[in-house]
Design a protein around this motif. Structure first.
Motif, PDB file in Angstrom:
ATOM      1  N   ARG A  80       0.864  -1.176   0.000  1.00 32.21           N
ATOM      2  CA  ARG A  80       0.000   0.000   0.000  1.00 32.21           C
ATOM      3  C   ARG A  80       0.896   1.221   0.000  1.00 32.21           C
ATOM      4  O   ARG A  80       1.935   1.247   0.662  1.00 32.21           O
ATOM      5  CB  ARG A  80      -0.963   0.011   1.180  1.00 32.21           C
ATOM      6  CG  ARG A  80      -0.314   0.109   2.519  1.00 32.21           C
ATOM      7  CD  ARG A  80      -1.333   0.144   3.667  1.00 32.21           C
ATOM      8  NE  ARG A  80      -0.645   0.187   4.933  1.00 32.21           N
ATOM      9  CZ  ARG A  80      -0.091   1.263   5.466  1.00 32.21           C
ATOM     10  NH1 ARG A  80      -0.172   2.410   4.842  1.00 32.21           N
ATOM     11  NH2 ARG A  80       0.536   1.214   6.623  1.00 32.21           N
ATOM     12  N   LEU A  81       0.530   2.203  -0.794  1.00 35.09           N
ATOM     13  CA  LEU A  81       1.272   3.454  -0.893  1.00 35.09           C
ATOM     14  C   LEU A  81       0.257   4.587  -0.808  1.00 35.09           C
ATOM     15  O   LEU A  81      -0.740   4.577  -1.523  1.00 35.09           O
ATOM     16  CB  LEU A  81       2.022   3.536  -2.229  1.00 35.09           C
ATOM     17  CG  LEU A  81       3.012   2.412  -2.534  1.00 35.09           C
ATOM     18  CD1 LEU A  81       3.474   2.489  -3.983  1.00 35.09           C
ATOM     19  CD2 LEU A  81       4.193   2.473  -1.590  1.00 35.09           C
ATOM     20  N   ILE A  82       0.533   5.554   0.056  1.00 37.87           N
ATOM     21  CA  ILE A  82      -0.380   6.676   0.232  1.00 37.87           C
ATOM     22  C   ILE A  82       0.318   7.954  -0.208  1.00 37.87           C
ATOM     23  O   ILE A  82       1.365   8.308   0.335  1.00 37.87           O
ATOM     24  CB  ILE A  82      -0.858   6.794   1.691  1.00 37.87           C
ATOM     25  CG1 ILE A  82      -1.576   5.509   2.103  1.00 37.87           C
ATOM     26  CG2 ILE A  82      -1.772   8.012   1.859  1.00 37.87           C
ATOM     27  CD1 ILE A  82      -1.950   5.439   3.562  1.00 37.87           C
ATOM     28  N   ASP A 105      -8.927  25.456   4.113  1.00 43.33           N
ATOM     29  CA  ASP A 105      -9.875  24.416   4.534  1.00 43.33           C
ATOM     30  C   ASP A 105      -9.496  23.022   4.038  1.00 43.33           C
ATOM     31  O   ASP A 105     -10.008  22.026   4.527  1.00 43.33           O
ATOM     32  CB  ASP A 105     -11.292  24.742   4.052  1.00 43.33           C
ATOM     33  CG  ASP A 105     -11.936  25.872   4.823  1.00 43.33           C
ATOM     34  OD1 ASP A 105     -11.355  26.316   5.837  1.00 43.33           O
ATOM     35  OD2 ASP A 105     -13.025  26.322   4.416  1.00 43.33           O
ATOM     36  N   VAL A 106      -8.607  22.949   3.032  1.00 46.62           N
ATOM     37  CA  VAL A 106      -8.229  21.661   2.442  1.00 46.62           C
ATOM     38  C   VAL A 106      -7.007  21.114   3.176  1.00 46.62           C
ATOM     39  O   VAL A 106      -5.938  21.699   3.155  1.00 46.62           O
ATOM     40  CB  VAL A 106      -7.924  21.793   0.938  1.00 46.62           C
ATOM     41  CG1 VAL A 106      -7.548  20.432   0.355  1.00 46.62           C
ATOM     42  CG2 VAL A 106      -9.106  22.388   0.193  1.00 46.62           C
ATOM     43  N   GLN A 107      -7.186  19.973   3.813  1.00 49.64           N
ATOM     44  CA  GLN A 107      -6.063  19.329   4.506  1.00 49.64           C
ATOM     45  C   GLN A 107      -5.255  18.470   3.551  1.00 49.64           C
ATOM     46  O   GLN A 107      -4.039  18.399   3.650  1.00 49.64           O
ATOM     47  CB  GLN A 107      -6.579  18.490   5.666  1.00 49.64           C
ATOM     48  CG  GLN A 107      -5.475  17.945   6.536  1.00 49.64           C
ATOM     49  CD  GLN A 107      -6.022  17.365   7.825  1.00 49.64           C
ATOM     50  OE1 GLN A 107      -7.110  17.713   8.265  1.00 49.64           O
ATOM     51  NE2 GLN A 107      -5.266  16.485   8.419  1.00 49.64           N
ATOM     52  N   GLY A 108      -5.928  17.777   2.619  1.00 47.23           N
ATOM     53  CA  GLY A 108      -5.204  16.932   1.678  1.00 47.23           C
ATOM     54  C   GLY A 108      -6.067  16.368   0.578  1.00 47.23           C
ATOM     55  O   GLY A 108      -7.280  16.207   0.744  1.00 47.23           O
ATOM     56  N   LEU A 109      -5.422  16.086  -0.542  1.00 43.96           N
ATOM     57  CA  LEU A 109      -6.042  15.406  -1.680  1.00 43.96           C
ATOM     58  C   LEU A 109      -5.194  14.160  -1.916  1.00 43.96           C
ATOM     59  O   LEU A 109      -4.009  14.270  -2.231  1.00 43.96           O
ATOM     60  CB  LEU A 109      -6.053  16.315  -2.914  1.00 43.96           C
ATOM     61  CG  LEU A 109      -6.783  17.647  -2.739  1.00 43.96           C
ATOM     62  CD1 LEU A 109      -6.571  18.540  -3.963  1.00 43.96           C
ATOM     63  CD2 LEU A 109      -8.262  17.430  -2.485  1.00 43.96           C
ATOM     64  N   TYR A 110      -5.777  12.995  -1.754  1.00 51.19           N
ATOM     65  CA  TYR A 110      -5.011  11.751  -1.629  1.00 51.19           C
ATOM     66  C   TYR A 110      -5.219  10.768  -2.776  1.00 51.19           C
ATOM     67  O   TYR A 110      -6.280  10.726  -3.401  1.00 51.19           O
ATOM     68  CB  TYR A 110      -5.384  11.047  -0.323  1.00 51.19           C
ATOM     69  CG  TYR A 110      -5.049  11.877   0.891  1.00 51.19           C
ATOM     70  CD1 TYR A 110      -3.754  11.904   1.389  1.00 51.19           C
ATOM     71  CD2 TYR A 110      -6.024  12.642   1.521  1.00 51.19           C
ATOM     72  CE1 TYR A 110      -3.434  12.679   2.492  1.00 51.19           C
ATOM     73  CE2 TYR A 110      -5.712  13.425   2.621  1.00 51.19           C
ATOM     74  CZ  TYR A 110      -4.421  13.434   3.096  1.00 51.19           C
ATOM     75  OH  TYR A 110      -4.099  14.216   4.181  1.00 51.19           O
ATOM     76  N   LEU A 111      -4.179   9.950  -2.983  1.00 50.18           N
ATOM     77  CA  LEU A 111      -4.218   8.777  -3.849  1.00 50.18           C
ATOM     78  C   LEU A 111      -3.703   7.619  -3.012  1.00 50.18           C
ATOM     79  O   LEU A 111      -2.596   7.684  -2.473  1.00 50.18           O
ATOM     80  CB  LEU A 111      -3.277   8.938  -5.046  1.00 50.18           C
ATOM     81  CG  LEU A 111      -3.717   9.785  -6.205  1.00 50.18           C
ATOM     82  CD1 LEU A 111      -2.622   9.794  -7.273  1.00 50.18           C
ATOM     83  CD2 LEU A 111      -4.990   9.269  -6.790  1.00 50.18           C
ATOM     84  N   ASN A 112      -4.488   6.590  -2.892  1.00 50.10           N
ATOM     85  CA  ASN A 112      -4.110   5.413  -2.106  1.00 50.10           C
ATOM     86  C   ASN A 112      -4.018   4.212  -3.040  1.00 50.10           C
ATOM     87  O   ASN A 112      -5.031   3.777  -3.592  1.00 50.10           O
ATOM     88  CB  ASN A 112      -5.147   5.139  -1.014  1.00 50.10           C
ATOM     89  CG  ASN A 112      -5.304   6.309  -0.075  1.00 50.10           C
ATOM     90  OD1 ASN A 112      -4.350   6.747   0.548  1.00 50.10           O
ATOM     91  ND2 ASN A 112      -6.515   6.852   0.001  1.00 50.10           N
ATOM     92  N   THR A 121      -5.543  -1.506  -6.858  1.00 53.10           N
ATOM     93  CA  THR A 121      -6.585  -0.480  -6.869  1.00 53.10           C
ATOM     94  C   THR A 121      -5.977   0.855  -6.469  1.00 53.10           C
ATOM     95  O   THR A 121      -4.959   0.911  -5.784  1.00 53.10           O
ATOM     96  CB  THR A 121      -7.754  -0.803  -5.903  1.00 53.10           C
ATOM     97  OG1 THR A 121      -7.247  -0.946  -4.579  1.00 53.10           O
ATOM     98  CG2 THR A 121      -8.496  -2.056  -6.327  1.00 53.10           C
ATOM     99  N   CYS A 122      -6.624   1.891  -6.916  1.00 53.23           N
ATOM    100  CA  CYS A 122      -6.245   3.250  -6.545  1.00 53.23           C
ATOM    101  C   CYS A 122      -7.508   3.956  -6.086  1.00 53.23           C
ATOM    102  O   CYS A 122      -8.481   4.056  -6.842  1.00 53.23           O
ATOM    103  CB  CYS A 122      -5.615   3.981  -7.725  1.00 53.23           C
ATOM    104  SG  CYS A 122      -5.218   5.701  -7.348  1.00 53.23           S
ATOM    105  N   THR A 123      -7.502   4.422  -4.863  1.00 50.64           N
ATOM    106  CA  THR A 123      -8.659   5.101  -4.289  1.00 50.64           C
ATOM    107  C   THR A 123      -8.314   6.565  -4.082  1.00 50.64           C
ATOM    108  O   THR A 123      -7.255   6.889  -3.555  1.00 50.64           O
ATOM    109  CB  THR A 123      -9.035   4.473  -2.927  1.00 50.64           C
ATOM    110  OG1 THR A 123      -9.218   3.074  -3.108  1.00 50.64           O
ATOM    111  CG2 THR A 123     -10.307   5.074  -2.374  1.00 50.64           C
ATOM    112  N   THR A 124      -9.210   7.439  -4.507  1.00 50.48           N
ATOM    113  CA  THR A 124      -9.008   8.862  -4.269  1.00 50.48           C
ATOM    114  C   THR A 124      -9.593   9.222  -2.911  1.00 50.48           C
ATOM    115  O   THR A 124     -10.446   8.510  -2.377  1.00 50.48           O
ATOM    116  CB  THR A 124      -9.714   9.714  -5.340  1.00 50.48           C
ATOM    117  OG1 THR A 124     -11.123   9.474  -5.278  1.00 50.48           O
ATOM    118  CG2 THR A 124      -9.189   9.405  -6.735  1.00 50.48           C
ATOM    119  N   GLY A 125      -9.142  10.328  -2.366  1.00 50.27           N
ATOM    120  CA  GLY A 125      -9.682  10.778  -1.087  1.00 50.27           C
ATOM    121  C   GLY A 125      -9.427  12.259  -0.890  1.00 50.27           C
ATOM    122  O   GLY A 125      -8.496  12.826  -1.469  1.00 50.27           O
TER     123      GLY A 125
END
Length: 160
Positions: A80-82, A105-112, A121-125
């Motif tokens: 797993r890579l974040i 207000d934005v703490q983070g935009l993620y790809l997991n 799989t790649c999940t956005t967050g």
């Protein structure tokens, strides 16, 4: 949040052998092969003569190391890579997406990225500093990630 199932070989090539994701902050990762390799991208500021402004290292600093762990005749049992869009890139993303949304207000935009031994799989967050009903940032981020995959020739299926 969306879940993409990219074509594994192509996506792994972009993760480990190309610069496609190099501009992302590397938050943390775990690779399981013959042993478990756990990594944190959190920068240890006391290590540096001149402390960096960033909180996390970019993926490009970890990419070759991760490749050295994964390469070989056998695929990893799992990993797993974040990743997170680097903080200085978030403002540009909001502007390019024409979103009138406070950067603070934005703490983070993620790809997991997660590989379970057979499927990648790649999940956005998205993460915000407070509860927000507005889904425009999340929807724009999901679209941006799909564009990133498409522009780099990484085929994927969108899971529901």
């Amino acid at each position: 949040m969306i879940i993409l199932t990219p074509e594994t070989k192509t996506c792994m090539s972009h993760l480990l052998a190309h610069e496609t994701f190099d501009h992302f902050s590397f938050i943390e990762g775990e690779i399981i092969t013959f042993g478990k390799f756990t990594m944190s991208g959190f920068l240890q500021k006391s290590f540096f003569d001149e402390p960096p402004k960033e909180e996390y290292a970019l993926w490009k600093l970890f990419r070759d190391y991760c490749y050295s762990i994964i390469r070989g005749k056998r695929t990893p049992l799992s990993f797993r890579l974040i990743f997170s869009l680097a903080p200085e890139e978030i403002g540009r993303f909001l502007s390019d997406s024409r979103l009138d949304f406070p950067l603070s207000d934005v703490q983070g935009l993620y790809l997991n990225f997660r590989y379970d031994g057979s499927k990648l799989t790649c999940t956005t967050g998205t993460s915000f500093r407070q509860f927000i009903m507005d889904k425009s940032v999340e929807q724009a981020w999901d679209k941006k990630v799909q564009e990133l995959f498409f522009q780099n020739g990484i085929p994927y299926e969108l899971d529901s």
